[in-house]
Design a protein around this motif. Structure first.
Motif, PDB file in Angstrom:
ATOM      1  N   LEU A  11       0.825  -1.205   0.000  1.00 22.85           N
ATOM      2  CA  LEU A  11       0.000   0.000   0.000  1.00 22.85           C
ATOM      3  C   LEU A  11       0.863   1.260   0.000  1.00 22.85           C
ATOM      4  CD1 LEU A  11      -2.809   1.319   0.213  1.00 22.85           C
ATOM      5  CD2 LEU A  11      -2.627   1.088   2.685  1.00 22.85           C
ATOM      6  N   GLU A  12       1.921   1.242   0.801  1.00 24.71           N
ATOM      7  CA  GLU A  12       2.833   2.392   0.842  1.00 24.71           C
ATOM      8  C   GLU A  12       3.504   2.613  -0.515  1.00 24.71           C
ATOM      9  OE1 GLU A  12       5.494   1.461   4.034  1.00 24.71           O
ATOM     10  OE2 GLU A  12       4.047   2.029   5.583  1.00 24.71           O
ATOM     11  N   ALA A  13       3.927   1.525  -1.147  1.00 29.17           N
ATOM     12  CA  ALA A  13       4.578   1.633  -2.455  1.00 29.17           C
ATOM     13  C   ALA A  13       3.613   2.171  -3.510  1.00 29.17           C
ATOM     14  CB  ALA A  13       5.131   0.275  -2.884  1.00 29.17           C
ATOM     15  N   LEU A  14       2.391   1.686  -3.486  1.00 27.52           N
ATOM     16  CA  LEU A  14       1.395   2.157  -4.456  1.00 27.52           C
ATOM     17  C   LEU A  14       1.036   3.624  -4.217  1.00 27.52           C
ATOM     18  CD1 LEU A  14      -1.031  -0.896  -4.663  1.00 27.52           C
ATOM     19  CD2 LEU A  14       0.663  -0.182  -6.343  1.00 27.52           C
ATOM     20  N   THR A  15       0.942   4.008  -2.963  1.00 26.32           N
ATOM     21  CA  THR A  15       0.641   5.402  -2.632  1.00 26.32           C
ATOM     22  C   THR A  15       1.759   6.324  -3.103  1.00 26.32           C
ATOM     23  OG1 THR A  15      -0.645   4.668  -0.722  1.00 26.32           O
ATOM     24  CG2 THR A  15       0.030   6.970  -0.758  1.00 26.32           C
ATOM     25  N   LEU A  16       2.998   5.884  -2.922  1.00 20.59           N
ATOM     26  CA  LEU A  16       4.137   6.663  -3.390  1.00 20.59           C
ATOM     27  C   LEU A  16       4.108   6.809  -4.908  1.00 20.59           C
ATOM     28  CD1 LEU A  16       6.787   8.119  -2.708  1.00 20.59           C
ATOM     29  CD2 LEU A  16       7.928   5.904  -2.899  1.00 20.59           C
ATOM     30  N   ARG A  17       3.836   5.712  -5.611  1.00 24.79           N
ATOM     31  CA  ARG A  17       3.758   5.764  -7.081  1.00 24.79           C
ATOM     32  C   ARG A  17       2.615   6.689  -7.518  1.00 24.79           C
ATOM     33  NH1 ARG A  17       5.981   6.214 -11.805  1.00 24.79           N
ATOM     34  NH2 ARG A  17       4.742   5.312 -13.462  1.00 24.79           N
ATOM     35  N   HIS A  18       1.501   6.656  -6.800  1.00 28.80           N
ATOM     36  CA  HIS A  18       0.354   7.520  -7.113  1.00 28.80           C
ATOM     37  C   HIS A  18       0.758   8.993  -6.993  1.00 28.80           C
ATOM     38  CE1 HIS A  18      -3.653   9.363  -6.420  1.00 28.80           C
ATOM     39  NE2 HIS A  18      -4.058   8.422  -7.253  1.00 28.80           N
ATOM     40  N   GLN A  19       1.513   9.317  -5.949  1.00 30.10           N
ATOM     41  CA  GLN A  19       1.980  10.691  -5.763  1.00 30.10           C
ATOM     42  C   GLN A  19       2.958  11.097  -6.865  1.00 30.10           C
ATOM     43  OE1 GLN A  19       3.581  10.428  -1.816  1.00 30.10           O
ATOM     44  NE2 GLN A  19       1.604  10.761  -0.824  1.00 30.10           N
TER      45      GLN A  19
END
Length: 66
Positions: A11-19
């Motif tokens: 989830l953290e990795a996906l959130t970072l990619r989203h940003q």
């Protein structure tokens, strides 16, 4: 417990990619001559990521109705 930690890391990795995508989209929008094809591709990827993030959040933090 370990599975939950893996989900949280993902989830953290996906959130970072989203940003990152958000910043890339803003940068493309600021250009005088926009690359519409690339802009559309990034927006589509960002939307797919948002859906995946939502699914992971639901798996990690279930909505419990008491």
């Amino acid at each position: 417990m370990e599975d939950e930690l893996l989900l949280i890391k993902k989830l953290e990795a996906l959130t970072l990619r989203h940003q990152e995508l958000d910043m890339m989209i803003d940068k493309l929008n600021a250009e005088k001559f926009k690359d519409e094809f690339n802009l559309h591709r990034l927006k589509k990827e960002k939307l797919c990521l948002r859906d995946e993030i939502t699914k992971l959040q639901d798996a990690i933090y279930p909505d419990i109705i008491a």
